[in-house]
Scaffold this motif. Structure first.
Motif, PDB file in Angstrom:
ATOM      1  N   THR A  16       0.818  -1.209   0.000  1.00 21.38           N
ATOM      2  CA  THR A  16       0.000   0.000   0.000  1.00 21.38           C
ATOM      3  C   THR A  16       0.847   1.253   0.000  1.00 21.38           C
ATOM      4  N   SER A  17       2.054   1.156   0.518  1.00 23.26           N
ATOM      5  CA  SER A  17       2.927   2.326   0.516  1.00 23.26           C
ATOM      6  C   SER A  17       3.621   2.508  -0.835  1.00 23.26           C
ATOM      7  N   LEU A  18       3.595   1.493  -1.652  1.00 16.18           N
ATOM      8  CA  LEU A  18       4.230   1.567  -2.966  1.00 16.18           C
ATOM      9  C   LEU A  18       3.151   1.747  -4.029  1.00 16.18           C
ATOM     10  N   GLN A  19       2.603   2.926  -4.138  1.00 17.33           N
ATOM     11  CA  GLN A  19       1.558   3.174  -5.121  1.00 17.33           C
ATOM     12  C   GLN A  19       2.087   2.828  -6.506  1.00 17.33           C
ATOM     13  N   ALA A  20       1.320   2.064  -7.224  1.00 19.96           N
ATOM     14  CA  ALA A  20       1.721   1.658  -8.567  1.00 19.96           C
ATOM     15  C   ALA A  20       1.827   2.888  -9.461  1.00 19.96           C
ATOM     16  N   GLN A  21       2.991   3.108  -9.999  1.00 18.31           N
ATOM     17  CA  GLN A  21       3.276   4.335 -10.728  1.00 18.31           C
ATOM     18  C   GLN A  21       2.504   4.453 -12.035  1.00 18.31           C
ATOM     19  N   SER A  22       2.433   3.388 -12.796  1.00 20.79           N
ATOM     20  CA  SER A  22       1.785   3.513 -14.103  1.00 20.79           C
ATOM     21  C   SER A  22       0.288   3.227 -14.059  1.00 20.79           C
ATOM     22  N   LEU A  23      -0.190   2.630 -12.983  1.00 21.41           N
ATOM     23  CA  LEU A  23      -1.625   2.389 -12.859  1.00 21.41           C
ATOM     24  C   LEU A  23      -2.319   3.657 -12.384  1.00 21.41           C
ATOM     25  N   LYS A  24      -3.488   3.892 -12.898  1.00 21.24           N
ATOM     26  CA  LYS A  24      -4.292   5.047 -12.504  1.00 21.24           C
ATOM     27  C   LYS A  24      -5.501   4.568 -11.712  1.00 21.24           C
ATOM     28  N   ALA A  25      -6.014   5.432 -10.861  1.00 18.60           N
ATOM     29  CA  ALA A  25      -7.237   5.112 -10.138  1.00 18.60           C
ATOM     30  C   ALA A  25      -8.364   4.904 -11.144  1.00 18.60           C
ATOM     31  N   ILE A  26      -9.250   3.979 -10.842  1.00 19.70           N
ATOM     32  CA  ILE A  26     -10.388   3.702 -11.703  1.00 19.70           C
ATOM     33  C   ILE A  26     -11.629   4.281 -11.036  1.00 19.70           C
ATOM     34  N   LYS A  27     -12.128   5.385 -11.583  1.00 23.08           N
ATOM     35  CA  LYS A  27     -13.358   5.996 -11.077  1.00 23.08           C
ATOM     36  C   LYS A  27     -14.520   5.161 -11.588  1.00 23.08           C
ATOM     37  N   LEU A  28     -15.312   4.627 -10.670  1.00 25.44           N
ATOM     38  CA  LEU A  28     -16.397   3.731 -11.039  1.00 25.44           C
ATOM     39  C   LEU A  28     -17.687   4.499 -11.336  1.00 25.44           C
ATOM     40  N   ASN A  29     -18.515   3.909 -12.172  1.00 25.71           N
ATOM     41  CA  ASN A  29     -19.842   4.458 -12.464  1.00 25.71           C
ATOM     42  C   ASN A  29     -20.699   4.389 -11.205  1.00 25.71           C
ATOM     43  N   ALA A  30     -21.770   5.128 -11.191  1.00 28.38           N
ATOM     44  CA  ALA A  30     -22.740   4.996 -10.102  1.00 28.38           C
ATOM     45  C   ALA A  30     -23.316   3.587 -10.159  1.00 28.38           C
ATOM     46  N   PRO A  31     -23.510   2.938  -9.023  1.00 28.33           N
ATOM     47  CA  PRO A  31     -24.066   1.585  -9.052  1.00 28.33           C
ATOM     48  C   PRO A  31     -25.495   1.581  -9.568  1.00 28.33           C
ATOM     49  N   ASP A  32     -25.833   0.556 -10.306  1.00 26.80           N
ATOM     50  CA  ASP A  32     -27.192   0.382 -10.814  1.00 26.80           C
ATOM     51  C   ASP A  32     -27.972  -0.421  -9.783  1.00 26.80           C
ATOM     52  N   LYS A  33     -28.719   0.259  -8.964  1.00 28.38           N
ATOM     53  CA  LYS A  33     -29.433  -0.378  -7.852  1.00 28.38           C
ATOM     54  C   LYS A  33     -30.741  -1.017  -8.276  1.00 28.38           C
ATOM     55  N   THR A  34     -31.093  -0.916  -9.560  1.00 31.32           N
ATOM     56  CA  THR A  34     -32.357  -1.487 -10.022  1.00 31.32           C
ATOM     57  C   THR A  34     -32.166  -2.815 -10.734  1.00 31.32           C
ATOM     58  N   ARG A  35     -30.949  -3.212 -11.009  1.00 28.91           N
ATOM     59  CA  ARG A  35     -30.726  -4.436 -11.766  1.00 28.91           C
ATOM     60  C   ARG A  35     -30.751  -5.666 -10.878  1.00 28.91           C
TER      61      ARG A  35
END
Length: 135
Positions: A16-35
């Protein structure tokens, strides 16, 4: 079980202290609570899978899974999964071919932890996990 605990502990403490340099955070879509199906249907259909499709999860599927696992479902910050005394001391990691991520429920995103394919580390004798789209 011991292997899974050791791998997760290593990821949490060492990586956790070694943040992956080339990986980017993945912003997720809003959850589909109706499916989806009813709870009873989901429980009736529950089983362990040993074969996985050779395709990545859609962003929506990943979003819905993370929210269902431990996302925030109330304005006061409480989660979809209950925790003892509302301590919320559970973290969810996602291991994919490109790297390992830690789910951030407040931002509803996956934050990079380590580059590389770490799926084989958690499968033990269940080699089918090694190629699952996400663990």
């Amino acid at each position: 079980m011991r292997t899974i605990f050791c791998v997760l502990a290593t990821l949490m403490l060492g990586l956790t202290s070694l943040q992956a340099q080339s990986l980017k955070a993945i912003k997720l879509n809003a959850p589909d609570k109706t499916r989806g199906a009813s709870v009873m249907k989901a429980l009736a259909d529950r089983h362990s899978e040993r074969e996985f499709a050779n395709k990545k999860l859609s962003q929506q599927d990943l979003s819905d899974l993370m929210w269902a696992a431990i996302g925030i479902n109330r304005k006061d910050g409480k989660r979809t999964a209950a925790s003892a005394l509302n301590k919320q001391d559970v973290d969810v990691y996602v291991l994919m071919e490109e790297g390992a991520y830690l789910y951030d429920p407040k931002a509803h995103q996956l934050n990079p932890v380590a580059e590389g394919d770490h799926r084989p580390l958690i499968g033990g004798k269940q080699t089918s996990v090694n190629s699952a789209p996400a663990c």
